[in-house]
Scaffold this motif. Structure first.
Motif, PDB file in Angstrom:
ATOM      1  N   GLY A  24       0.820  -1.215   0.000  1.00 14.66           N
ATOM      2  CA  GLY A  24       0.000   0.000   0.000  1.00 14.66           C
ATOM      3  C   GLY A  24       0.849   1.257   0.000  1.00 14.66           C
ATOM      4  O   GLY A  24       0.598   2.197  -0.765  1.00 14.66           O
ATOM      5  N   VAL A  25       1.857   1.284   0.847  1.00 15.41           N
ATOM      6  CA  VAL A  25       2.706   2.483   0.917  1.00 15.41           C
ATOM      7  C   VAL A  25       3.511   2.627  -0.371  1.00 15.41           C
ATOM      8  O   VAL A  25       3.636   3.722  -0.924  1.00 15.41           O
ATOM      9  N   SER A  26       4.023   1.500  -0.885  1.00 17.33           N
ATOM     10  CA  SER A  26       4.801   1.562  -2.125  1.00 17.33           C
ATOM     11  C   SER A  26       3.944   2.007  -3.298  1.00 17.33           C
ATOM     12  O   SER A  26       4.448   2.590  -4.251  1.00 17.33           O
ATOM     13  N   ALA A  27       2.632   1.702  -3.226  1.00 21.39           N
ATOM     14  CA  ALA A  27       1.747   2.035  -4.341  1.00 21.39           C
ATOM     15  C   ALA A  27       1.480   3.525  -4.448  1.00 21.39           C
ATOM     16  O   ALA A  27       0.694   3.954  -5.289  1.00 21.39           O
ATOM     17  N   GLY A  28       2.098   4.311  -3.597  1.00 25.68           N
ATOM     18  CA  GLY A  28       1.979   5.758  -3.729  1.00 25.68           C
ATOM     19  C   GLY A  28       0.688   6.330  -3.185  1.00 25.68           C
ATOM     20  O   GLY A  28       0.390   7.503  -3.393  1.00 25.68           O
ATOM     21  N   PHE A  29      -0.072   5.529  -2.459  1.00 25.83           N
ATOM     22  CA  PHE A  29      -1.268   6.065  -1.827  1.00 25.83           C
ATOM     23  C   PHE A  29      -0.894   7.135  -0.804  1.00 25.83           C
ATOM     24  O   PHE A  29       0.219   7.133  -0.266  1.00 25.83           O
ATOM     25  N   VAL A  30      -1.838   8.013  -0.519  1.00 25.05           N
ATOM     26  CA  VAL A  30      -1.615   8.991   0.549  1.00 25.05           C
ATOM     27  C   VAL A  30      -2.005   8.315   1.862  1.00 25.05           C
ATOM     28  O   VAL A  30      -3.098   8.518   2.399  1.00 25.05           O
ATOM     29  N   LEU A  31      -1.163   7.477   2.353  1.00 26.92           N
ATOM     30  CA  LEU A  31      -1.398   6.808   3.628  1.00 26.92           C
ATOM     31  C   LEU A  31      -0.064   6.455   4.241  1.00 26.92           C
ATOM     32  O   LEU A  31       0.974   6.498   3.571  1.00 26.92           O
ATOM     33  N   GLY A  32      -0.093   6.131   5.505  1.00 30.46           N
ATOM     34  CA  GLY A  32       1.166   5.887   6.211  1.00 30.46           C
ATOM     35  C   GLY A  32       1.239   4.484   6.741  1.00 30.46           C
ATOM     36  O   GLY A  32       0.315   3.695   6.596  1.00 30.46           O
ATOM     37  N   LYS A  33       2.376   4.178   7.338  1.00 20.97           N
ATOM     38  CA  LYS A  33       2.568   2.831   7.863  1.00 20.97           C
ATOM     39  C   LYS A  33       2.462   2.823   9.382  1.00 20.97           C
ATOM     40  O   LYS A  33       2.714   1.797  10.010  1.00 20.97           O
ATOM     41  N   GLU A  34       2.072   3.945  10.005  1.00 19.42           N
ATOM     42  CA  GLU A  34       2.135   4.039  11.470  1.00 19.42           C
ATOM     43  C   GLU A  34       1.039   3.229  12.142  1.00 19.42           C
ATOM     44  O   GLU A  34       1.305   2.429  13.029  1.00 19.42           O
ATOM     45  N   GLY A  35      -0.208   3.457  11.717  1.00 22.03           N
ATOM     46  CA  GLY A  35      -1.305   2.672  12.282  1.00 22.03           C
ATOM     47  C   GLY A  35      -1.066   1.183  12.091  1.00 22.03           C
ATOM     48  O   GLY A  35      -1.079   0.409  13.056  1.00 22.03           O
ATOM     49  N   PRO A  36      -0.787   0.751  10.842  1.00 22.47           N
ATOM     50  CA  PRO A  36      -0.480  -0.662  10.632  1.00 22.47           C
ATOM     51  C   PRO A  36       0.675  -1.164  11.499  1.00 22.47           C
ATOM     52  O   PRO A  36       0.644  -2.290  11.966  1.00 22.47           O
ATOM     53  N   MET A  37       1.689  -0.328  11.726  1.00 22.32           N
ATOM     54  CA  MET A  37       2.804  -0.788  12.561  1.00 22.32           C
ATOM     55  C   MET A  37       2.337  -1.016  13.990  1.00 22.32           C
ATOM     56  O   MET A  37       2.794  -1.942  14.664  1.00 22.32           O
ATOM     57  N   VAL A  38       1.446  -0.162  14.495  1.00 19.15           N
ATOM     58  CA  VAL A  38       0.913  -0.362  15.847  1.00 19.15           C
ATOM     59  C   VAL A  38       0.172  -1.690  15.914  1.00 19.15           C
ATOM     60  O   VAL A  38       0.366  -2.494  16.830  1.00 19.15           O
TER      61      VAL A  38
END
Lengths: 779, 779
Positions: free
Chosen positions: B201-215
Motif C-alpha cells: 500500500g505504501v509503495s503504491a503511492g497512496f496517501v497513507l502511512g505505515k504508522e497505524g499498521p505498525m501499531v
C-alpha cells in the motif's frame, strides 16, 4: 444510635486465630461464621482516624482524602441544576487555574534561580577576589561565614515557621496524591519557607538541589490557588467553590507538581512524565492534557524571562538558555567495547544508587533522633553540616596541584569569579585548579563542567575521585537536616563525576566523549536511586538537548534500576514508608489473599438511624474520630433494618449547623435541606477552614430533638461482602480512591452493615499486627 | 438449575417507566421495590454476549475480556504452591517476551522501511528515467501500472486472507486494550496481511502511512509471542502458561503497540507515550518501565540496522539516521507577530483537523456500503482510488512551471531518480518542478522536503496550494479502502503543506524559518485530528530533533486540540464508535446518575446450585451465550439460599471435561479437583484454542449425574447493591476491568443475586434503548 458491642477479648482473639489457621491450612476456608465479622482491633487501635506520621522533621496527624462521589438526592439535584453556564464556568476556571499555576510556578522557579545565582555568585566572587590578594584565611572565613549564616537562616525558618517544609517534599506530595493529607503540608507558611529556605539552602553551598522543593512549591501553589483567599475578608472567589473537593484538588496538585519539575529543570515534558510516573497515584487522559498545558506555560514564562535576562539585566544571573546543560556532542557512533563500558556503568551505577538509598535511610533515622530534641538542635545540626561542607569545598582543593591552562581555548582560563570551567584558586596565572573548578562553583555549574564535551584532560582522575567521595558523603549527610533539600542535584553530581572517572579511564580505548560518559553516569545514579525510567530519561534529554544518545541513556537507566531493585526500594518510596505515611500501593500484598474483608475491620461500628437524635450525633462526633457513619433505617421507616447509606462527618456538621430539627421522629425530606442550603454549602473547605464541632452552638433542649439524615446520606456507597478476599477489597479501595468501604453481611438476619474498611485497615502494619504469622511465609 | 422467570412484559415496561419517571421528577427516588431489579431487556436482547462490530471491512462478533482475578480455594492453592523458582521464571519470561517483542517489531519496522524504499524507489527511478527520454506516456503507464498492481495485491490480500487487517488498526487495538476482543483481530493471518499489505500500500503511492499498521503489527506480534506456537505440534513453551490470561496478554499487547509506534517513527519515548495516552485504558507504573524497555530495544535494533545500511548495502534504502527529519534550525527567538501567526496556525489547524475527521467519517460510511458487497468490490474500489492517486501525482505537476535551480546549493539540482528536493520532471536541465518534488516522491521524502530549513523560495504558493488540496482530498478518500492504511502520514503531510503555505505568505514579516512553520502546521493538524498532546509532541520532537521549539509545538497542539474538540471527537474515538465496538470510557455518562444498577440488568438470570446436575449445565452452556453463571447454595448445603460465587464458561467446560461426576448431590471438594487438574489447566487459551462444548463427549447417563461447582467458583466476585447508582457501578466496572458484576438485592428474603451486569449493560445504546427520554436532557 446503636453501638455495636463486639464479643469479649477472648472471642476476638479466637477470631484472629481462626483467620491465621485458615491461612495456615489454606483449604478449609469455609468456617467464617458470624464472629469473623466482629471487630478485632478495638484494643489495638481505638480510633482509626488518628494516624500520625513524620512530616518534615515533626510528628503530625494525617488524614485520608476521599475521592468518592457522594450520590444522593440533594447532591444529584445540585448536579442536575447546574446550568450550561455553570459547566462553562467550571471549564474556564479549570483552565485558568492551570494557567495561573503555570505562571506562578514559572515565576517562582525563575526567582529561585535568580536569587541563588546572585547570592552564590556574590559569595564566590568575594572569595575569589580575596584569594587573588592572597588573603586565604579571610577568604575562608568569608566563604564559610556566609554559608553558615545562610544555612542558619534556612534552618531557623524551617524549625520555627514550618517544620513541614524540611526535606524534599516529594514523598509528602506523593502521599497526598495517594490520598493521605498531612497537616499543614500544603499550607501557605510551608510554601513561604519552602521558597526562601530553598534559596538560602542552595546558596549556602550545600550538596542539595532545588528540584524536590520546587515540586513541593508547585503543589503548595496549586493548593493555595484552588483554595482561594480568606473567606473572612471576602478574598475568595465564588467560582472556586467548584474546586472545594478532594478530587479537583488532587488534579490541581498533580498539575502543580508537574509544573515544579518543569520549572526546576526547564523540562516541560519531563515534568508531565514525572507527575505521571512518580507523583500521581491516579491518572486520567484529561489530566495529561491539563498537566501538559501547565508545564507549557512554565516553559514559556521561563523562556521569556531568560530572554529578558540575556542582556545582563539580572545581575549575576547566568546566560544559559532553556536548555540547562547544552551538550551537543557530534559523535553518535559507538563500538562494542563502548557498549561493554556503558553496560558496566549501568550495573555499577545501580549498586551505588542502592547504596546511596541505604545510607540516606540510615542518616535520616539517625538525624531524626537529633531533630526530635527541638528546634535549636535542628539549627545546630544544620550549622555543623554547613561547616563540614565549607571545609570540604575550601579545604580539599588545596591538595590538588595546579594545571597549566590548555592552549587554543575559546574560554577564559583561568576564570576569576563566579562560574567558569577553570578556577584560579591558589594557582599562579596561566594555571588552574581542577578540584576548585568543581567545588567552588554552584552545583549547576559543576554539573555543566562535568557534562562539557571536548575536555578530556581538564580534570585529573585523582581530583575526580576526591570530588566523588566528598560529594557522595556530603550528599548523604546533608539530606535530613532541617532545610528544604532536593536529591536530584546531589545524585546527578555524584553520578556525573563517576561517569567522568570511567570516561577518563577509558579515554584511550573509546571514541566517546568524556562529557557523554558523565551524562551516562548521571543517568545510572538517577536510575539507581529514584528508580524512575521514562521521566528521568526525558528530563536528561531536555537538560542536555542530546536526542541521539537516547538509546544509550535508556539502556543505562534500565540496567541501573534493575540492579538497584535487587537491593532496596526507590528513595522516595523508602521515605514514604519511613515517615509512616499510610501509602496504598496499586497492587495488593500477597498475604491479603488469605484474609477476608471481615477479618480486619476495626470497631466498634457506630451507626445512626435514618432520623437520629441530635444528642447522639453530637456525642458520636465528639467521642470518636470517625469520618463516616452508616445510616440504617429501622422498623418505623422500613420493614427490616436496611442500610440507607453513609454520612460524612463534615456533612453532619453542616446539617447540624442548619438546625432542621424536629420534635419527633419524622422525615423532613430533601426539599427542606435544599431550601436551607446552597448547593456548595456541603463542599469540603480548605485546610483548617471546615466547620468544627466547637463552632456549633446547639442548645441543651435541641439535643433531644431529631434530625433527618436521609437527605445527606450517600445512598450509593461501595460495598463488599464480608467474605470478600481482602486483596480484592484492597484493589477496589485503591483503584476507586475510597475513604470508606462498607462491609455487608453474607447471611441474612444480621445488621445490614457489619463494618467499615478504611485506609488504615489495609496498611501492612495493621494486618500484620492482627495476624503475625502471615508475614513469615510470604514476603 | 433455576431459571429466574421475571414478571410479564407489562410489569417490565412499568419498571422501565418508573425509572424514567424517577429521572424526570428527580426527587422521589425511593420507590424502587422488588420489580425494579427484574430484567427488563429480555425482549430487546436475548443474549448479552453476541455483540457484533465492523472489524476491518467485515462484520464479526466481539467478546469481552476479563481482568478480574478469580479467587477460590483451587486457584489460591495454585498461587500458594508457586515456588520461588516459578516466580523467577515468570519474571524472566516477562522480560524475555518484552525483549522479543522489541526485536521482532524493530525488525519488521526496518523490513517495512527497506521494502518500501526499494519498491517505491525502483518505481520512481523507472518513471524518471523514462521521462528523461521524453517518453511521458510510457512513464505514466509504468508509474500508474506499478501502483495499480501493488494496490490490487494489497487489496486482494486484505479482502481474501484477513479482512481484519484493513484500515489503521489503532481503533481495534485501543478497543482490545479496553477489554473488547474482536474475532481474529490479532491472528497470525492478520499479522501477515498487515505487514505485506502495508508495504504494498505504501509503495503504491497512496496517501497513507505505515504508522497505524505498525501499531497493529506490534500488537499482533506481542499476541503471537505470548500465545506461543501450536500445542498440537509441541511448538509452544510450557513457561508461556503464565501468560494464558487476559491480564498478562493485555500488558504484552500494550508493549507491542508502543513498539509499533517506536518502530514507525523511530521514536522510543513517543511510543511509550502513545501507548499511554491513546492506546491503553489501564496503566500501571510497572508497565511504563516494561514498555520503555521494549521501545528501547526497538530503537537499538533500528539504529544498528540503519548503521549497517549506511554504507549502501541495502539497495535504494535511504541514508537517514535514527532521526527521520533532522531539522536543525538555529533560530530560537521569535517576536510578537510570530506568536500571533503561530496562534492562528493552531486555531485554523484545529478547524481543518475537525473537518478532516468529519470527512473521514463520511467516507468510511460511504465506503462501507461498497465494501459490504464483497471482496471483488473492495478490490475494485482500491484500484479506482489508486488510479485517481496516480493521475493526481503524475498529472498535476504538469501545471507547474519550471523554476531555475537556486545557485550556491550544496544539493544536486535537479535530481534525477528516487528522492531529493529538486525533481527534474519535464523541465530542461538547470530547472526543477516544485510540484513534482512533492508528488513524485515517497511520502516520507515529501515531508522531509517540506520540513527542510533555509529553503524559503523552493516551493511556490500556487504549487503548495495545489498539493495541499490534493493531499487533503486524497487522504480522506484513501482511508477506508481495504488495505492497511495509517492516518499519521497524510495528516502530517497536509499539515506541513498548510504550515509551509502560512510560512511562505508570512515570509517577509517573520524571522522564523518556513521549515519550522511546516513543523508547526503538522503539529496543528495532528492535534486537530488525533487529539493527542504529549505523545504527538514527543513524537514530533523525536522526528525532528529540535528541542528548542518545544514551547511553540506545545502551544499549537493545545490550541488545535481545543478548537477541534468543539466540533467532534478524535478520529480514533470516532472510528471505535462507528465500528460499533463497546468501548467503555473512564468516566460515567451523566445520565447514568439517574439510573440504578437494577434498572439495566439483562435477563433471564441463569444460575446453578452448588452441586448441579450435569445436564442442566450442558443445557445452559448450549442455549445461552453467557460467560458467567452465579452459583447459589441451597438448603441442603446452607440454611438459606446463599451466593457462593461466579463460575466462568471456560472453567465449566474444563471441569466437565474432567468428569468428576457423582451419582448424588454431594460435595467432592477441592482436593479432587486439584488431583485431576494441573494448576494451569484452567488458564485461558489463545484465540480459538479453548475447549468448546462440542469437544465434550458426555454420555447420556452422565447427564443425570452431579458435579460440584464449589471448587471452581470465584468466591469473591465484585458486587453492587441493586439500588447502587449506575454511574458508580460503571466506574467500578471500568476501573477494575471486570467482565461480570453481580447485582445483589437490597432487602432480605429475595434470591441472593438478582442479576449480572456486563459491558453490554453500560453501552449507551443499550441504556438509551431502555430509557429513550434520558438522552434528550443531558447530552
Amino acid at each position: 444510635m446503636e453501638h455495636q458491642e463486639g464479643n469479649n477479648d477472648i472471642e476476638s482473639m479466637e477470631g484472629a486465630w481462626r483467620a491465621v489457621e485458615r491461612y495456615g491450612s489454606g483449604l478449609n476456608g469455609k468456617e467464617e461464621g458470624g464472629s469473623a465479622s466482629e471487630p478485632l482491633l478495638r484494643k489495638l487501635t481505638g480510633n482509626t482516624t488518628s494516624q500520625i506520621a513524620i512530616i518534615g522533621a515533626n510528628v503530625c496527624p494525617v488524614e485520608s482524602l476521599d475521592y468518592e462521589i457522594v450520590e444522593n438526592d440533594v447532591f444529584k439535584e445540585d448536579w442536575r441544576s447546574r446550568k450550561k453556564v455553570q459547566i462553562f464556568q467550571y471549564i474556564v476556571l479549570k483552565w485558568t487555574l492551570a494557567l495561573m499555576i503555570g505562571l506562578a510556578t514559572g515565576l517562582v522557579g525563575f526567582f529561585n534561580n535568580l536569587a541563588v545565582e546572585n547570592i552564590a555568585g556574590f559569595k564566590l566572587l568575594l572569595t575569589s577576589n580575596l584569594m587573588l590578594e592572597h588573603r586565604y584565611l579571610t577568604a575562608f572565613f568569608a566563604y564559610g561565614g556566609i554559608n553558615v549564616i545562610l544555612a542558619a537562616a534556612a534552618a531557623t525558618l524551617c524549625a520555627y515557621v514550618a517544620p513541614a517544609a524540611a526535606g524534599s517534599g516529594i514523598p509528602e506530595v506523593k502521599a497526598y496524591l495517594n490520598g493521605v493529607d498531612a497537616y499543614s503540608i500544603l499550607a501557605p507558611s510551608t510554601l513561604f519557607v519552602k521558597i526562601f529556605g530553598s534559596i538560602a539552602g542552595v546558596s549556602a553551598g550545600f550538596v542539595l538541589g532545588k528540584e524536590g522543593p520546587m515540586v513541593h512549591t508547585g503543589a503548595c501553589i496549586a493548593n493555595l490557588l484552588g483554595q482561594g483567599g480568606s473567606r473572612k475578608y471576602h478574598l475568595t472567589w465564588t467560582w472556586l467553590r467548584y474546586f472545594k473537593n478532594d478530587r479537583d484538588r488532587r488534579d490541581l496538585i498533580t498539575c502543580g507538581s508537574a509544573a515544579g519539575v518543569a520549572a526546576a529543570f526547564r523540562a516541560p515534558v519531563g515534568g508531565v512524565l514525572f507527575a505521571l510516573e512518580e507523583a500521581a497515584s491516579w491518572w486520567r487522559s484529561a489530566l495529561l492534557w491539563r498537566t501538559f498545558f501547565t508545564t507549557a506555560i512554565v516553559a514559556v514564562v521561563l523562556k521569556g524571562l531568560i530572554e529578558y535576562c540575556r542582556s545582563g539585566k539580572c545581575g549575576l544571573f547566568g546566560k544559559g538558555g532553556l536548555i540547562m546543560f547544552d551538550v551537543s556532542s557530534s559523535v553518535s557512533t559507538y563500538n562494542t567495547q563502548d557498549l561493554i563500558a556503558i553496560v558496566a556503568i549501568g550495573l555499577i551505577g545501580g549498586v551505588f544508587g542502592a547504596l546511596f538509598n541505604y545510607l540516606v535511610n540510615m542518616t535520616l533515622r539517625t538525624y531524626s533522633f537529633i531533630n526530635k530534641k527541638g528546634a535549636p538542635f535542628k539549627i545546630l545540626l544544620t550549622i555543623i553540616i554547613s561547616l563540614l561542607t565549607s571545609c570540604c569545598s575550601y579545604g580539599l582543593p588545596w591538595f590538588a596541584s595546579c594545571i597549566p591552562c590548555p592552549e587554543d581555548l575559546q574560554e577564559e582560563c583561568p576564570t576569576v569569579g563566579r562560574s567558569g570551567n577553570f578556577k584560579n584558586f591558589q594557582c599562579p596565572s596561566g594555571h588552574y585548579n581542577d578540584l576548585a573548578s568543581l567545588f567552588l562553583n554552584t552545583n549547576d555549574d559543576a554539573i555543566r563542567n562535568l557534562f562539557s564535551g571536548g575536555t578530556e584532560n581538564e580534570f585529573r582522575i585523582s581530583s575526580l575521585l576526591v570530588f566523588f567521595a566528598a560529594i557522595f558523603c556530603l550528599g548523604v549527610a546533608t539530606y535530613g537536616i532541617a532545610i528544604p533539600s532536593g536529591l536530584f542535584i546531589p545524585v546527578i553530581l555524584a553520578g556525573a563525576t563517576y561517569g567522568r572517572i570511567v570516561g577518563t579511564l577509558l579515554g584511550p580505548l573509546s571514541d566517546l566523549d568524556t562529557g557523554l560518559f558523565a551524562l551516562l553516569g548521571a543517568a545510572s545514579f538517577l536510575g539507581g536511586t529514584m528508580r524512575m525510567t521514562v521521566s528521568v530519561c526525558v528530563i536528561l534529554l531536555e537538560l542536555t538537548n542530546d536526542l541521539l544518545m537516547l538509546p544509550l541513556v535508556m539502556l543505562v537507566l534500565l540496567l541501573s534500576k534493575t540492579v538497584a531493585d535487587c537491593f532496596n526500594r526507590g528513595v522516595y518510596d523508602q521515605m514514604v514508608k519511613m515517615k509512616g505515611l499510610p501509602f496504598m500501593e496499586a497492587h495488593a500484598e500477597p498475604y491479603m489473599r488469605n484474609l477476608v474483608a471481615g477479618d480486619v475491620i476495626s470497631g466498634p461500628l457506630i451507626s445512626f438511624s435514618g432520623v437520629e437524635r441530635v444528642g447522639n450525633i453530637v456525642e458520636a462526633l465528639r467521642f470518636t474520630g470517625h469520618n463516616g457513619f452508616p445510616v440504617i433505617n429501622e422498623p418505623p421507616f422500613s420493614d427490616a433494618p436496611e442500610l440507607v447509606g453513609l454520612v460524612l462527618r463534615s456533612h453532619l456538621l453542616v446539617l447540624l449547623k442548619g438546625k432542621i430539627f424536629t420534635m419527633g421522629r419524622v422525615e423532613t425530606g430533601v426539599e427542606e435541606v435544599l431550601q436551607r442550603f446552597g448547593p456548595f454549602d456541603f463542599s469540603k473547605a480548605g485546610l483548617g477552614k471546615g466547620l468544627k464541632l466547637e463552632d456549633l452552638d446547639i442548645l441543651e433542649e435541641e439535643l433531644d430533638m431529631f434530625v433527618d439524615l436521609h437527605p445527606i446520606a450517600n445512598t450509593s456507597p461501595y460495598t463488599v461482602v464480608e467474605t470478600m478476599s481482602l486483596s480484592k477489597a484492597a484493589v477496589l479501595f485503591r483503584e476507586l480512591g475510597l475513604r470508606h468501604l462498607c462491609v455487608v453481611p453474607k447471611t441474612p438476619g444480621r445488621p445490614p452493615i457489619v463494618g467499615i474498611l478504611t485506609r488504615h485497615d489495609f496498611v501492612p502494619e495493621h494486618i500484620l499486627g492482627l495476624f503475625p504469622h502471615v508475614s513469615h511465609r510470604h514476603k
